[in-house]
Design a protein around this motif. Structure first.
Motif, short mmCIF file in Angstrom:
data_model
loop_
_atom_site.label_atom_id
_atom_site.label_comp_id
_atom_site.label_asym_id
_atom_site.label_seq_id
_atom_site.Cartn_x
_atom_site.Cartn_y
_atom_site.Cartn_z
N ASN A 78 15.68 -46.67 -27.73
CA ASN A 78 16.89 -46.01 -27.26
C ASN A 78 16.86 -45.73 -25.76
O ASN A 78 17.88 -45.84 -25.09
N SER A 126 23.92 -41.15 -30.55
CA SER A 126 24.29 -42.35 -29.79
C SER A 126 25.75 -42.28 -29.34
O SER A 126 26.11 -42.87 -28.33
N GLY A 213 19.54 -41.00 -28.43
CA GLY A 213 20.67 -41.88 -28.72
C GLY A 213 20.53 -43.19 -27.98
O GLY A 213 19.83 -43.26 -26.98
N TYR A 214 21.21 -44.20 -28.49
CA TYR A 214 21.16 -45.51 -27.84
C TYR A 214 22.24 -45.56 -26.76
O TYR A 214 23.41 -45.29 -27.04
N SER A 216 23.01 -43.61 -24.40
CA SER A 216 23.80 -42.37 -24.31
C SER A 216 23.04 -41.33 -23.49
O SER A 216 21.82 -41.41 -23.37
#
Ligand code: Z57
Length: 795
Positions: A78, A126, A213-214, A216
């Motif tokens: 992430n 994310s 989060g990915y 983010s």
């Protein structure tokens, strides 16, 4: 990133006094865990600052279980550090893959319900939504399963040994939780006051796990409470010279967060479980209320700024606990407190099975939580009175919260929440039309559906990098960011080269799994065989037994009737709850079949059975990408949704299933040509059940069933036989394996024939991948956000 490398070196020097070239894998592991956690903590500070400034509404997700899975790969993935760290470590002779393997799976959950909670935390983070999870820091997560002579053995999972490096202890935010005792009503000039007496207080210590989060900026927190004896509590006993007693009380206090109950979808009514539930809900609610009050200096706007989501009924004591805090600590009247409470809670139901719907006997509950009990009783009294007023008194047998001296927690949740949701279309329909029919009548619109979803970044992006890379290049769309764009793959459904590429990738994953199978079971499997997978908790309703029965049928046909089927490897993996005798017997049956086949030079050329021990998130990540067939064969109407079905589909497995749970949505998405559906529908099951299902008739009237079950009885090696299971199948089996056997057997034959037409199979597989977009947890959580929570992204 440069700094990350420097940080690793510095950490090694500071903590272990050695350079990276002198370091052990264990040291590198610890350095990576701690540095990653600290990076996330810094990032958290920034996103939390924005959150505080915006004063926006937040969601608190209450769950007894979060099946987190390994965190290190997920976090580096992430944060976008994975490749660089891999190269940096490789330069110094380390394999990041091996480092990942050191991390234990944080197994703070049993199965689907816990994994769903973690998928949702990942997806919401994310997508920059403000969510905080609350649960218990179990010292022992779900047990380690070892199969010994075919029998399940359970061993403690001491995950904190190596797992603790991801946690941040927040000693500044510990909270006291009170049990037992009495309450006294005191009237003063300011009104009624509730005083607590003779209670036992226990300390709740918060440990935070950061959720990344990915792509983010947001970092959310999963707060895990650990129980501790309070200092004062011990001291009193010390003064009296009762040293051993003080240790005893410490042990009792700490036993609350000692272990996760290993029963999935089953309620076992233990006092310690009540204490666990109240312990974590009370600590969480106290903290949420305090934060809110410190921010706004009032609780009048609580429901405008706070949504508390209840994952199944396990955290339902949140409801009376909020009432208690509002009334006893902030002096709200009942009516005002109730008005806030009923605008705050939303509840997800995950099962309709009677044995899983939580019920507490009043006699057990009341002494442990006297004040909470009086509040529940008052909620119920007022609810019953209201039902009388609206002419629904006749349905109180079904709806009353306290009934025959038991508290029905689902009823408490339905009465007190502003939203109740099921987890698949069929499940929600059954809730509305059957299980909670009267509630649905008196609360029109309260019941809604949100079909489950999965974290595709973990289940595709991380578990299957080969397929991810290929699709990335082929499609040129960022389906990791937005899974719905994966439907572009449909354009290639008749492209021979693409279909072959997909087959080759599947074979790579099958080869990797075959290696693992060899190392863990000593069984050599043929990667040209069909990999047929059933992986989930062991439950009668999930019908691993139907699968096993069909394998016994094949065995007999190969051995005695010259059947030469296309080679197939049946892969099982499942934990059984430790007290669940039938489930353990089914594991033994599967392992015995495996052994019998391995010992048979003819049969083993065609079929193999592999039981992989210790099913867990990280094992699922190995099995799912390698599957050709996804077995989703629960009795129709019983599996609320299923989520493994979605993970397998996403990785190109074709579903063989009943019209149950989210199989229905999968069927709708891929169309009937790209799924193998068999068996009775849920209405037909109901019908047959009412008309007195007689298993023995199926035995008597179906030659294959008769011969298979008779043959099963001959599998007797002097130590074990399976008469117990055979008897069950022909008599009391409520999940009616025999009623679906013929249909299952015939559909299995179609699966086998279809697989041999490689072009056709590969196309089915492609369509499954392409249509999996709606099963992303991004979609599911967006529905929660829009239909239930009404929250905004952090800006
Ligand atoms: C659990 O894992 C589920 C339901 C429960 O009531 C309990 Br307790 C544990 C599962 C359902 O069996 C699955 O069908 C569903 O997909 C999952 O919860 C997530 O909703």
């Amino acid at each position: 990133m440069d700094n990350f490398a420097t940080d690793i070196k510095k950490y090694l020097e500071k903590i272990f006094g050695n350079t990276i070239d002198e370091a052990s894998e264990r040291q590198i592991y610890q350095a990576l865990m701690v540095i990653t956690r600290d990076r996330l903590a810094e990032k958290r500070f920034e996103s939390n600052k924005k959150l505080k400034e915006s004063q926006q509404k937040r969601v608190y997700y209450m769950s007894m279980e979060f099946l987190v899975g390994k965190t290190l790969r997920n976090n580096l993935y992430n944060l976008g550090y994975e490749d660089e760290i891999k190269h940096f470590l490789a330069k110094h002779g380390f394999s990041l893959e091996r480092i990942y393997n050191i991390e234990p799976d944080p197994g703070l959950g049993n199965g689907g319900l816990g994994r769903l909670a973690s998928c949702y935390m990942d997806a919401l983070t994310s997508n920059d939504y403000p969510i905080m999870g609350f649960s218990i820091l179990y010292e022992f997560g779900i047990f380690k399963q070892v199969i010994s002579d075919g029998w399940q053995q359970e061993y403690p999972d001491n995950w904190l040994d190596l797992g603790r490096y991801g946690l941040l202890y927040r000693n500044d935010e510990e909270i006291e939780v009170k049990f037992y005792g009495n309450t006294k009503e005191e009237w003063s000039s300011e009104g009624l006051h509730i005083r607590y007496e003779d209670y036992t207080a226990i300390k709740a210590e918060p440990y935070d796990l950061f959720i990344s989060g990915y792509d983010s900026d947001t970092v959310n927190v999963l707060r895990l409470w650990k129980s501790k004896a309070t200092g004062g509590f011990n001291m009193k006993l010390f003064e009296k010279g009762e040293y051993s007693k003080s240790l005893e009380s410490e042990a009792i206090a700490e036993s609350i967060s000692k272990l996760l109950y290993p029963a999935d979808d089953n309620d076992n009514g233990k006092a310690l479980r009540i204490k666990q539930q109240y312990f974590f809900t009370s600590a969480s609610l106290q903290q949420i209320v305090k934060n809110h009050y410190d921010t706004y200096m009032t609780l009048d706007n609580f429901a405008e700024k706070v949504v508390i989501h209840i994952n199944d009924t396990h955290p339902s004591m949140c409801i009376p606990e909020l009432m208690r805090i509002l009334m006893d600590e902030y002096e709200y009247s009942w009516d005002k407190a109730w008005s806030i409470t009923t605008k705050t809670f939303a509840y997800t139901n995950h099962t309709i099975m009677a044995e899983a719907l939580e019920k507490w006997s009043v006699d057990l509950f009341q002494p442990i939580l006297p004040r909470i009990y009086t509040i529940i009783r008052e909620i119920n009294n007022r609810f019953c009175k209201w039902c009388n007023d609206i002419g629904a008194a006749g349905e109180l047998d079904e709806m009353s919260i306290i009934h025959n001296n038991v508290i029905r927690m689902a009823n408490l949740c339905i009465v007190s929440s502003y939203s109740v949701n099921g987890v698949s279309m069929l499940h929600t329909e059954i809730l509305k039309k059957d299980t909670f029919k009267s509630f649905n009548r008196i609360y029109p619109g309260k019941f809604i559906n949100v079909t489950n979803g999965i974290a595709h970044r973990r289940w595709l992006g991380q578990a299957n990098p080969e397929l991810t890379r290929y699709l990335n290049k082929l499609l040129g769309v960022d389906f990791i960011k937005d899974l719905s764009s994966i439907d572009k793959l449909l354009e290639y459904q008749d492209d021979k080269a693409v279909l072959e590429d997909l087959e080759n990738i599947k074979n790579i994953k099958k080869l990797q799994l075959a290696e693992y199978i060899k190392s863990s079971t000593a069984i050599k499997v043929d990667t040209n065989s069909i990999f047929d997978v059933q992986i989930k908790r062991l439950h009668e309703y999930k019908r691993q037994l139907l699968n096993a029965l069909h394998i016994i049928y094949l065995y007999r046909m190969i051995k005695f009737n010259g059947l030469k089927p296309y080679p197939r490897t049946f892969i099982f993996s499942a934990k059984a709850s430790s007290g669940y005798v039938m489930a353990k017997n089914i594991i033994k049956l599967i392992c015995s079949i495996s052994e019998i086949i391995e010992a048979d030079p003819i049969v083993r050329e065609y079929i193999k059975v592999v039981f992989l021990e210790d099913y867990r998130v990280s094992l699922a990540e190995k099995i799912i990408p390698a599957a050709n067939v996804s077995e989703q064969i629960s009795q129709a109407g019983k599996e609320a949704s299923g989520t493994g079905n979605m993970k397998l589909m996403l990785n190109g497995a074709v579903t063989l299933g009943t019209m149950d749970g989210a199989n229905v949505e999968i069927h709708n998405a891929v169309g009937q040509d790209n799924i193998f559906i068999f068996g009775l529908s849920s209405e037909e099951v109901e019908e047959l059940f009412k008309n007195d299902y007689r298993a023995i008739d199926y035995y008597n009237n179906n030659q294959d069933i008769k011969e298979t079950i008779d043959f099963m009885r001959t599998l007797d090696n002097g130590h074990t036989n399976f008469n117990y299971i055979a008897d069950y199948l022909v008599s009391t089996d409520p999940y009616m394996c025999l009623a679906d056997f013929e249909s299952y057997k015939n559909t299995q034959k179609i699966v086998e024939d279809t697989y041999q037409d490689k072009g056709k199979w590969n196309k089915m597989s492609l369509v499954n991948i392409a249509k999996s977009g709606i099963f992303s947890a991004d979609r599911a959580t967006k529905e929660y956000v829009e239909k239930i929570w009404k929250i905004e992204k952090i800006k």
